[in-house]
Design a protein around this motif. Structure first.
Motif, PDB file in Angstrom:
ATOM      1  N   LEU A 139      19.465  -6.407  20.111  1.00  0.00           N
ATOM      2  CA  LEU A 139      19.460  -7.681  20.853  1.00  0.00           C
ATOM      3  C   LEU A 139      19.379  -8.765  19.617  1.00  0.00           C
ATOM      4  O   LEU A 139      18.120  -9.221  19.713  1.00  0.00           O
ATOM      5  N   PRO A 140      20.020  -8.994  18.620  1.00  0.00           N
ATOM      6  CA  PRO A 140      19.852  -9.946  17.812  1.00  0.00           C
ATOM      7  C   PRO A 140      19.822 -11.562  18.336  1.00  0.00           C
ATOM      8  O   PRO A 140      20.286 -11.676  19.150  1.00  0.00           O
ATOM      9  N   ASP A 141      19.410 -12.507  17.495  1.00  0.00           N
ATOM     10  CA  ASP A 141      19.559 -13.843  17.894  1.00  0.00           C
ATOM     11  C   ASP A 141      21.072 -14.241  17.747  1.00  0.00           C
ATOM     12  O   ASP A 141      21.774 -13.751  17.181  1.00  0.00           O
ATOM     13  N   HIS A 142      21.220 -15.231  18.682  1.00  0.00           N
ATOM     14  CA  HIS A 142      22.624 -15.715  18.685  1.00  0.00           C
ATOM     15  C   HIS A 142      22.876 -16.153  17.287  1.00  0.00           C
ATOM     16  O   HIS A 142      22.124 -16.905  16.580  1.00  0.00           O
ATOM     17  N   ALA A 143      24.216 -16.103  16.992  1.00  0.00           N
ATOM     18  CA  ALA A 143      24.452 -16.270  15.793  1.00  0.00           C
ATOM     19  C   ALA A 143      24.183 -17.850  15.566  1.00  0.00           C
ATOM     20  O   ALA A 143      23.962 -18.265  14.333  1.00  0.00           O
ATOM     21  N   LEU A 144      24.883 -18.757  16.530  1.00  0.00           N
ATOM     22  CA  LEU A 144      24.703 -20.092  16.175  1.00  0.00           C
ATOM     23  C   LEU A 144      23.163 -20.471  16.165  1.00  0.00           C
ATOM     24  O   LEU A 144      22.742 -21.535  15.418  1.00  0.00           O
ATOM     25  N   THR A 145      22.212 -20.034  16.786  1.00  0.00           N
ATOM     26  CA  THR A 145      21.065 -20.096  17.160  1.00  0.00           C
ATOM     27  C   THR A 145      20.315 -19.789  15.622  1.00  0.00           C
ATOM     28  O   THR A 145      19.603 -20.374  14.920  1.00  0.00           O
ATOM     29  N   ARG A 146      20.817 -18.693  14.864  1.00  0.00           N
ATOM     30  CA  ARG A 146      20.223 -18.238  13.618  1.00  0.00           C
ATOM     31  C   ARG A 146      20.683 -19.144  12.663  1.00  0.00           C
ATOM     32  O   ARG A 146      19.774 -19.634  11.639  1.00  0.00           O
ATOM     33  N   LEU A 147      21.912 -19.812  12.825  1.00  0.00           N
ATOM     34  CA  LEU A 147      22.207 -20.632  11.920  1.00  0.00           C
ATOM     35  C   LEU A 147      21.467 -22.115  11.897  1.00  0.00           C
ATOM     36  O   LEU A 147      20.897 -22.700  10.866  1.00  0.00           O
ATOM     37  N   ARG A 151      17.762 -41.921   2.956  1.00  0.00           N
ATOM     38  CA  ARG A 151      19.225 -42.276   3.499  1.00  0.00           C
ATOM     39  C   ARG A 151      19.964 -40.911   3.855  1.00  0.00           C
ATOM     40  O   ARG A 151      20.438 -40.529   4.844  1.00  0.00           O
ATOM     41  N   SER A 152      19.550 -39.881   2.977  1.00  0.00           N
ATOM     42  CA  SER A 152      20.081 -38.568   2.992  1.00  0.00           C
ATOM     43  C   SER A 152      19.604 -37.924   4.439  1.00  0.00           C
ATOM     44  O   SER A 152      20.184 -37.202   5.020  1.00  0.00           O
ATOM     45  N   LEU A 153      18.206 -37.990   4.413  1.00  0.00           N
ATOM     46  CA  LEU A 153      17.616 -37.592   5.636  1.00  0.00           C
ATOM     47  C   LEU A 153      17.957 -38.162   7.028  1.00  0.00           C
ATOM     48  O   LEU A 153      18.224 -37.478   7.945  1.00  0.00           O
ATOM     49  N   ALA A 154      18.010 -39.314   6.929  1.00  0.00           N
ATOM     50  CA  ALA A 154      18.631 -40.240   8.040  1.00  0.00           C
ATOM     51  C   ALA A 154      19.946 -39.782   8.520  1.00  0.00           C
ATOM     52  O   ALA A 154      20.461 -39.560   9.598  1.00  0.00           O
ATOM     53  N   GLY A 155      21.015 -39.492   7.516  1.00  0.00           N
ATOM     54  CA  GLY A 155      22.234 -39.046   7.779  1.00  0.00           C
ATOM     55  C   GLY A 155      22.270 -37.554   8.246  1.00  0.00           C
ATOM     56  O   GLY A 155      23.082 -37.207   9.186  1.00  0.00           O
ATOM     57  N   ILE A 156      21.201 -36.784   7.838  1.00  0.00           N
ATOM     58  CA  ILE A 156      21.153 -35.596   8.369  1.00  0.00           C
ATOM     59  C   ILE A 156      20.828 -35.505   9.644  1.00  0.00           C
ATOM     60  O   ILE A 156      21.316 -34.644  10.771  1.00  0.00           O
ATOM     61  N   ALA A 157      19.698 -36.342  10.114  1.00  0.00           N
ATOM     62  CA  ALA A 157      19.305 -36.473  11.689  1.00  0.00           C
ATOM     63  C   ALA A 157      20.318 -36.889  12.524  1.00  0.00           C
ATOM     64  O   ALA A 157      20.731 -36.925  13.657  1.00  0.00           O
ATOM     65  N   SER A 158      21.371 -37.845  11.916  1.00  0.00           N
ATOM     66  CA  SER A 158      22.576 -38.362  12.729  1.00  0.00           C
ATOM     67  C   SER A 158      23.580 -37.255  13.136  1.00  0.00           C
ATOM     68  O   SER A 158      24.419 -37.588  13.782  1.00  0.00           O
ATOM     69  N   ILE A 159      23.695 -36.134  12.439  1.00  0.00           N
ATOM     70  CA  ILE A 159      24.546 -35.351  12.611  1.00  0.00           C
ATOM     71  C   ILE A 159      24.412 -34.396  13.703  1.00  0.00           C
ATOM     72  O   ILE A 159      23.414 -33.868  14.028  1.00  0.00           O
ATOM     73  N   SER A 160      25.611 -34.508  14.531  1.00  0.00           N
ATOM     74  CA  SER A 160      25.370 -33.715  15.941  1.00  0.00           C
ATOM     75  C   SER A 160      25.528 -32.278  15.811  1.00  0.00           C
ATOM     76  O   SER A 160      26.518 -31.917  15.144  1.00  0.00           O
ATOM     77  N   GLU A 161      24.565 -31.462  16.347  1.00  0.00           N
ATOM     78  CA  GLU A 161      24.684 -29.888  15.769  1.00  0.00           C
ATOM     79  C   GLU A 161      25.760 -29.432  16.834  1.00  0.00           C
ATOM     80  O   GLU A 161      25.628 -29.738  18.107  1.00  0.00           O
ATOM     81  N   PRO A 162      26.657 -28.505  16.544  1.00  0.00           N
ATOM     82  CA  PRO A 162      27.733 -27.843  17.393  1.00  0.00           C
ATOM     83  C   PRO A 162      27.051 -27.237  18.491  1.00  0.00           C
ATOM     84  O   PRO A 162      25.844 -26.393  18.088  1.00  0.00           O
ATOM     85  N   ILE A 163      27.416 -26.802  19.656  1.00  0.00           N
ATOM     86  CA  ILE A 163      27.041 -26.168  20.635  1.00  0.00           C
ATOM     87  C   ILE A 163      27.556 -24.937  20.882  1.00  0.00           C
ATOM     88  O   ILE A 163      27.325 -24.017  21.672  1.00  0.00           O
ATOM     89  N   SER A 164      28.791 -24.767  20.096  1.00  0.00           N
ATOM     90  CA  SER A 164      29.521 -23.348  20.189  1.00  0.00           C
ATOM     91  C   SER A 164      29.770 -22.953  18.835  1.00  0.00           C
ATOM     92  O   SER A 164      30.237 -23.878  18.275  1.00  0.00           O
ATOM     93  N   ALA A 165      30.018 -21.646  18.461  1.00  0.00           N
ATOM     94  CA  ALA A 165      30.505 -21.225  17.390  1.00  0.00           C
ATOM     95  C   ALA A 165      31.882 -20.840  17.241  1.00  0.00           C
ATOM     96  O   ALA A 165      32.394 -20.417  16.426  1.00  0.00           O
ATOM     97  N   GLY A 166      32.390 -20.830  18.497  1.00  0.00           N
ATOM     98  CA  GLY A 166      33.685 -20.450  18.641  1.00  0.00           C
ATOM     99  C   GLY A 166      34.110 -19.914  19.858  1.00  0.00           C
ATOM    100  O   GLY A 166      33.625 -19.922  20.806  1.00  0.00           O
TER     101      GLY A 166
END
Length: 648
Positions: free
Chosen positions: A465-473, A633-648
């Motif tokens: 039972l490995p972790d979900h691929a997107l969770t691992r990412l 600026r770079s870290l603020a840009g990372i925080a503004s990137i919305s993470e996907p909730i589905s890998a496919g």
């Protein structure tokens, strides 16, 4: 390392309660008392300015519940296996609350799995349960009477600062027209300069900033036109009472603070005009400081921790949650270990389930590496303890003394790495099990054989039972972000402070970031990229982190061998504030690392403002300020990137 005196008192209490239980009750009860006292003592010694007693009490009750179930069901093999499975599932879910809660769950599970298969009676069930809870209560009493002296410098500096602010507020209430003076000691900031800022309790993260903000509000209040009004004077006097209570170190400080805040809010409600906004700001600041000083002050989640825990756990009841998957793995592996102990010809098979509990964590990154590392440490600790046992043949009270000594070693080495900590904990477990005649007498071969089986079960559980691929990412992405932040913080700090072995320290930080990037790329390569959203997120995330790496490289290339002599004290303090904001605080095991963009942006602006006061034409300072802005600026840009909730 925890405070040496507090550790000594905690282990002395474990030793005393266990020996007394061994003399007056029974071996199994003594084993449970020793284990419960050790776990409760470890929780009591966690860095926190308040709220210790309630946490230790909750731990003691949980330990008592595990002992009650163990004593009640251990003689019924099938029922016992089912109880272990259910209990370990609940213990695995505790990681959703935090790392300490998860480790407490593992410790309580260990008390359950070592329960001897004896027929239950009212005395054999209730007496050990009560003594286990009492062992935790003793640890709570020790912490209440003799709090650890760790962070004494920071605590004393804050007390002095709040007393000085109280005097200032009291003077404003008596005569608002008196001239403003510099009342905060400049050494206040020095008390909070620490390269290991992320290990401090929350109240001591940038602890100099709340007094400085309160000082600014008091100055604005002194300069307001209505400062001599009677209502303003009463409000200032009430604020002084709150500040005096916050600065107090006696047992009435919390109660006095709570009552003082009520009076302050009542006086603030009477104000109007331009002073009203300043008074409300001062009230908010004092409420924030009070909550940092006393974490259980008006906190429903600490007054009703069970309800809060249930709410947090409920949010993780999805199959993609790493916490739920860890709970399933822990439950299955521990139950199989107990079944092997009860139904298979394995001598001292309780070591199988104990190994599972010591090895399994809800770790998405480095899962198998750390499993192997912990197994190596456990095996090493067992070998060392077995050699001592072969020479001394410890039982009863002698085993208790050796177990306490190994627990002291565990406290001493736990900061050096998880392998050394696993070795010391395994050695302590060997001697703890030797307290009771039922669990003692195992040979080195018996222990190592069971450890191998337990480690195999842990690894197989992860494979099955490995972790979900997107969770691992996401977890790998958070780990990469943390390592990049540590790299940036190390280089930035080297500009304003002398660092021992500077080149080696910076190189080590870069190597950690490089390894984390390799892990992130491996996780992204193993994840299905069928959605445009996921591909866009990966591309943006890589671009932002590449910019952070480029800024760190530019800083490292321009890093002077020694900090420039023209740096002002305010500029150095601003850079230290930026490093504190950059490092932040670690998340729970259920969430990846994140960035507090608001705090980071404010700290970067402060660096730019203070840089104007640096005399001379120093190129290193210009590079530092420029790259700090780029990193922000770079870290603020990372925080503004919305993470996907589905890998496919």
């Amino acid at each position: 390392m925890s405070d040496g005196g507090a550790v000594a008192r905690s282990l002395a209490a474990v030793l005393a309660t266990t020996v007394l239980t061994l003399l007056w009750v029974s071996g199994p009860a003594a084993l449970w008392v020793a284990g419960a006292g050790a776990v409760a003592g470890a929780i009591a010694l966690q860095d926190s300015p308040g709220g210790r007693i309630s946490r230790v009490g909750i731990v003691a009750v949980q330990m008592g519940a595990a002992v009650f179930l163990g004593a009640l069901t251990a003689s019924l093999d099938i029922v016992f296996v089912a109880v272990v499975a259910l209990w370990c599932f609940a213990a695995g879910l505790q990681w959703a609350v935090g790392g300490n809660a998860g480790l407490v769950g593992a410790g309580a599970s260990a008390l359950l799995v070592v329960a001897p298969p004896l027929a239950p009676t009212a005395a054999s069930v209730l007496v050990p349960t009560l003594l286990t809870v009492l062992a935790g209560g003793v640890q709570a009493a020790l912490i209440a009477m003799w709090p650890p002296q760790r962070w004494r410098t920071q605590r004393d500096a804050l007390s002095d600062a709040y007393r000085a602010l109280a005097d200032e507020a009291r003077q404003i209430g008596a005569d608002g027209s008196s001239p403003t003076t510099e009342i905060l000691d400049p050494s206040l900031r020095d008390a909070f300069i620490d390269t290991q800022a992320s290990r401090r309790p929350e109240a001591y993260h940038g602890g100099h900033r709340p007094p400085e903000r309160i000082m600014a509000t008091l100055r604005a209040l002194r300069e307001s036109p209505g400062v001599n009004d009677e209502d303003v004077s009463r409000m200032a006097a009430a604020a002084a009472e709150v500040l005096d209570a916050i600065a107090g170190q006696d047992h009435t400080a919390r109660r006095d603070t709570e009552h003082g805040l009520i009076r302050l809010d009542a006086t603030v409600a009477l104000l109007s005009g331009p002073e009203e906004e300043l008074a409300q700001r001062l009230s908010r600041q004092l409420h924030e400081v009070a909550k940092l000083r006393f974490p259980d002050l008006n906190r429903a989640d600490l007054i009703s921790p069970v309800r809060t825990t249930v709410d947090v756990i409920r949010s993780h009841m999805t199959l993609t949650s790493p916490i739920l998957r860890h709970a399933i793995r822990l439950s299955a592996a521990a139950a199989l270990g107990v079944a092997a102990d009860r139904f298979a010809p394995v001598a001292h098979g309780h070591w199988i389930a104990l190994t599972v509990l010591m090895v399994l964590r809800p770790e998405t990154a480095h899962t198998y590496t750390r499993c192997v590392g912990r197994l190596t440490g456990i095996a090493g600790g067992i070998v060392a303890a077995s050699v001592i046992a072969w020479l001394l043949h410890p039982t009863g009270a002698v085993a208790v003394v050796l177990a306490a000594a190994c627990l002291a070693v565990t406290y001493a080495v736990h900061r050096t790495g998880y392998i050394a900590g696993s070795a010391a904990l395994a050695a302590a477990t060997v001697f703890l099990l030797d307290i009771d005649a039922v669990t003692s007498g195992a040979t080195l071969e018996d222990r190592l054989f069971s450890v191998i089986i337990g480690g195999g079960l842990a690894v197989v559980a992860h494979v099955a039972l490995p972790d979900h691929a997107l969770t691992r990412l996401h977890q790998r992405a958070g780990e990469l972000l943390k390592s990049e932040i540590d790299y940036a913080a190390t280089v930035v700090k080297a500009y304003v402070h002398e660092i021992d072995h500077q080149a080696d320290t910076v190189t080590t930080a870069w190597q950690r970031a490089y390894r984390a990037r390799a892990g992130f790329e491996a996780a992204s390569g193993a994840t299905r990229m069928e959605t445009r959203e996921l591909r866009r997120w990966l591309r943006s995330y890589r671009t932002a982190l590449n910019a952070v790496t480029a800024s760190c490289t530019a800083l490292e290339d321009s890093l002077p061998p020694h900090p420039p002599t023209a740096l002002t004290r305010d500029f150095v303090a601003a850079v230290d504030d930026y490093v504190d904001a950059l490092r932040g605080a670690p998340p729970t095991p259920a969430t990846p690392w994140t960035v507090d963009v608001a705090a980071l942006t404010a700290a970067a602006q402060q660096v730019r403002d203070r840089a104007a006061g640096v005399s001379g034409d120093d190129g290193a300072v210009r590079v530092l300020v420029s790259e700090i802005a780029s990193i922000t600026r770079s870290l603020a840009g990372i925080a503004s990137i919305s993470e996907p909730i589905s890998a496919g």
